[in-house]
Design a protein around this motif. Sequence first.
Motif, PDB file in Angstrom:
ATOM      1  N   ARG A 194      52.682  42.582  57.332  1.00  0.00           N
ATOM      2  CA  ARG A 194      52.642  41.858  58.616  1.00  0.00           C
ATOM      3  C   ARG A 194      52.042  42.697  59.732  1.00  0.00           C
ATOM      4  O   ARG A 194      51.479  42.151  60.684  1.00  0.00           O
ATOM      5  CB  ARG A 194      54.059  41.419  58.996  1.00  0.00           C
ATOM      6  N   GLU A 195      52.156  44.019  59.626  1.00  0.00           N
ATOM      7  CA  GLU A 195      51.590  44.891  60.650  1.00  0.00           C
ATOM      8  C   GLU A 195      50.070  44.967  60.548  1.00  0.00           C
ATOM      9  O   GLU A 195      49.375  45.106  61.565  1.00  0.00           O
ATOM     10  CB  GLU A 195      52.180  46.301  60.525  1.00  0.00           C
ATOM     11  N   LYS A 196      49.535  44.870  59.319  1.00  0.00           N
ATOM     12  CA  LYS A 196      48.080  44.959  59.104  1.00  0.00           C
ATOM     13  C   LYS A 196      47.668  43.947  58.034  1.00  0.00           C
ATOM     14  O   LYS A 196      47.255  44.317  56.939  1.00  0.00           O
ATOM     15  CB  LYS A 196      47.698  46.374  58.648  1.00  0.00           C
ATOM     16  N   PRO A 197      47.763  42.651  58.350  1.00  0.00           N
ATOM     17  CA  PRO A 197      47.520  41.633  57.322  1.00  0.00           C
ATOM     18  C   PRO A 197      46.113  41.675  56.733  1.00  0.00           C
ATOM     19  O   PRO A 197      45.946  41.511  55.521  1.00  0.00           O
ATOM     20  CB  PRO A 197      47.783  40.310  58.055  1.00  0.00           C
ATOM     21  N   PHE A 198      45.099  41.886  57.559  1.00  0.00           N
ATOM     22  CA  PHE A 198      43.734  41.907  57.030  1.00  0.00           C
ATOM     23  C   PHE A 198      43.543  43.062  56.061  1.00  0.00           C
ATOM     24  O   PHE A 198      42.966  42.912  54.985  1.00  0.00           O
ATOM     25  CB  PHE A 198      42.713  42.014  58.162  1.00  0.00           C
ATOM     26  N   PHE A 199      44.035  44.249  56.434  1.00  0.00           N
ATOM     27  CA  PHE A 199      43.872  45.426  55.588  1.00  0.00           C
ATOM     28  C   PHE A 199      44.598  45.256  54.255  1.00  0.00           C
ATOM     29  O   PHE A 199      44.027  45.480  53.183  1.00  0.00           O
ATOM     30  CB  PHE A 199      44.399  46.671  56.307  1.00  0.00           C
ATOM     31  N   TYR A 200      45.862  44.844  54.302  1.00  0.00           N
ATOM     32  CA  TYR A 200      46.637  44.734  53.075  1.00  0.00           C
ATOM     33  C   TYR A 200      46.209  43.550  52.214  1.00  0.00           C
ATOM     34  O   TYR A 200      46.322  43.595  50.985  1.00  0.00           O
ATOM     35  CB  TYR A 200      48.127  44.657  53.395  1.00  0.00           C
ATOM     36  N   LYS A 201      45.703  42.497  52.843  1.00  0.00           N
ATOM     37  CA  LYS A 201      45.213  41.350  52.078  1.00  0.00           C
ATOM     38  C   LYS A 201      44.084  41.781  51.151  1.00  0.00           C
ATOM     39  O   LYS A 201      43.966  41.303  50.024  1.00  0.00           O
ATOM     40  CB  LYS A 201      44.733  40.259  53.042  1.00  0.00           C
ATOM     41  N   ASN A 202      43.259  42.722  51.611  1.00  0.00           N
ATOM     42  CA  ASN A 202      42.169  43.253  50.798  1.00  0.00           C
ATOM     43  C   ASN A 202      42.633  44.377  49.876  1.00  0.00           C
ATOM     44  O   ASN A 202      42.258  44.441  48.707  1.00  0.00           O
ATOM     45  CB  ASN A 202      41.038  43.755  51.697  1.00  0.00           C
ATOM     46  N   LEU A 238      45.510  44.994  48.490  1.00  0.00           N
ATOM     47  CA  LEU A 238      46.419  44.650  47.403  1.00  0.00           C
ATOM     48  C   LEU A 238      45.783  43.817  46.291  1.00  0.00           C
ATOM     49  O   LEU A 238      46.446  43.519  45.299  1.00  0.00           O
ATOM     50  CB  LEU A 238      47.647  43.938  47.959  1.00  0.00           C
ATOM     51  N   LYS A 239      44.528  43.429  46.440  1.00  0.00           N
ATOM     52  CA  LYS A 239      43.830  42.870  45.285  1.00  0.00           C
ATOM     53  C   LYS A 239      43.890  43.910  44.173  1.00  0.00           C
ATOM     54  O   LYS A 239      43.622  45.086  44.413  1.00  0.00           O
ATOM     55  CB  LYS A 239      42.366  42.571  45.626  1.00  0.00           C
ATOM     56  N   ARG A 289      43.512  38.378  43.519  1.00  0.00           N
ATOM     57  CA  ARG A 289      43.156  37.520  44.642  1.00  0.00           C
ATOM     58  C   ARG A 289      43.559  38.179  45.954  1.00  0.00           C
ATOM     59  O   ARG A 289      44.223  39.222  45.963  1.00  0.00           O
ATOM     60  CB  ARG A 289      43.868  36.161  44.506  1.00  0.00           C
ATOM     61  N   ASP A 290      43.168  37.561  47.066  1.00  0.00           N
ATOM     62  CA  ASP A 290      43.579  38.078  48.370  1.00  0.00           C
ATOM     63  C   ASP A 290      45.098  38.209  48.411  1.00  0.00           C
ATOM     64  O   ASP A 290      45.820  37.269  48.079  1.00  0.00           O
ATOM     65  CB  ASP A 290      43.140  37.121  49.491  1.00  0.00           C
ATOM     66  N   GLY A 291      45.560  39.393  48.815  1.00  0.00           N
ATOM     67  CA  GLY A 291      46.995  39.616  48.875  1.00  0.00           C
ATOM     68  C   GLY A 291      47.572  40.154  47.582  1.00  0.00           C
ATOM     69  O   GLY A 291      48.762  40.481  47.521  1.00  0.00           O
ATOM     70  N   GLY A 292      46.734  40.253  46.532  1.00  0.00           N
ATOM     71  CA  GLY A 292      47.209  40.814  45.265  1.00  0.00           C
ATOM     72  C   GLY A 292      48.371  40.036  44.690  1.00  0.00           C
ATOM     73  O   GLY A 292      48.292  38.816  44.520  1.00  0.00           O
ATOM     74  N   HIS A 293      49.474  40.727  44.418  1.00  0.00           N
ATOM     75  CA  HIS A 293      50.624  40.061  43.804  1.00  0.00           C
ATOM     76  C   HIS A 293      51.534  39.392  44.827  1.00  0.00           C
ATOM     77  O   HIS A 293      52.525  38.768  44.456  1.00  0.00           O
ATOM     78  CB  HIS A 293      51.431  41.044  42.953  1.00  0.00           C
ATOM     79  N   LEU A 294      51.198  39.487  46.124  1.00  0.00           N
ATOM     80  CA  LEU A 294      52.079  38.884  47.127  1.00  0.00           C
ATOM     81  C   LEU A 294      52.137  37.359  47.073  1.00  0.00           C
ATOM     82  O   LEU A 294      53.216  36.787  47.281  1.00  0.00           O
ATOM     83  CB  LEU A 294      51.677  39.360  48.526  1.00  0.00           C
TER      84      LEU A 294
END
Length: 294
Positions: free
Chosen positions: A38-46, A48-49, A187-192
């Motif tokens: 939640r602090e860095k959604p764009f960074f972690y979305k990429n 965690l793929k 995918r975006d967000g990996g296993h989230l």
Amino acid sequence: MNITDLLERLKETSFEMTQVYIDEAILLHFDLIMKSYREKPFFYKNLLKYDRFMVALSLLSFSYKDEKVPLSTVKAFCQRRGYMSRNSLDTYFSFLVLSGYMDVQLHVQDGRQRSFQPTDKTLYDATQLIKSYLLPAQMISPYNSSLSGLERSANLLRVFARGFAKILESDLLLDKMLPEAKWILNRDGGHLPMLALYTDALRNGSLETGYNVSSYVQISSNLGVSKTHMQRMIKEGELQGYFKCNKRLIELSPAFVELMRRAMSICFSVSRVSMELGVAEYEDEGNSVYICSF
């Protein structure tokens, strides 16, 4: 530990974790990792793929194994594993540099090469990610009392990275141990997205009453991904027997629940065995894995 013994250790730990109540650990992992997300959604979305995450872990593991390793060595390794193409790796490395997660400079022994170091920003974020796996893993039997309190060690990241390097080198990771999960992990967000669906059903009690979970809009909003992204994932999973679509709501199949629990048991076993290997190597070198407060 040779590859055969290491594989057996990972399989045994993962299997034993699936024989006990693992859901509490899964909920904790989701909450811990979402705090960073939640602090860095764009960074972690990429990040965690799955393939990108493996590249990031490779960079970390190689750097702790040999601080002078050229960046080209890690690039070649990731290409051989099929994580990303050469051009994609160049773009990803540039992204990490521009985002302040990696320093790159001329190699001191070979001016044709580039060396790299993780930044303080990387060390902090990587430590939080490792804790999001290690703390839940320590909740599940079989317990390892020697790892108790290690999450407060100033050497946590170094110990983990050096132990994980052995598993990485042996190629005994989730994509090899459970290849049927790769379609959703990359995918975006990996296993989230997978975790979000599962934890939503778990928390609203529907795992016992038909596996219905929230709408596309609710799940995608929580993860910061598009509704279309979630719909495509669900449609693909529906073809594989993991989901059913009932108008706005998503229904999970027992096959998805099983896939989810197996995937997370492997993730938790990799994190625990990495720490065990790292501690053993560190202590064999005469070092002390001391405890302190962060």
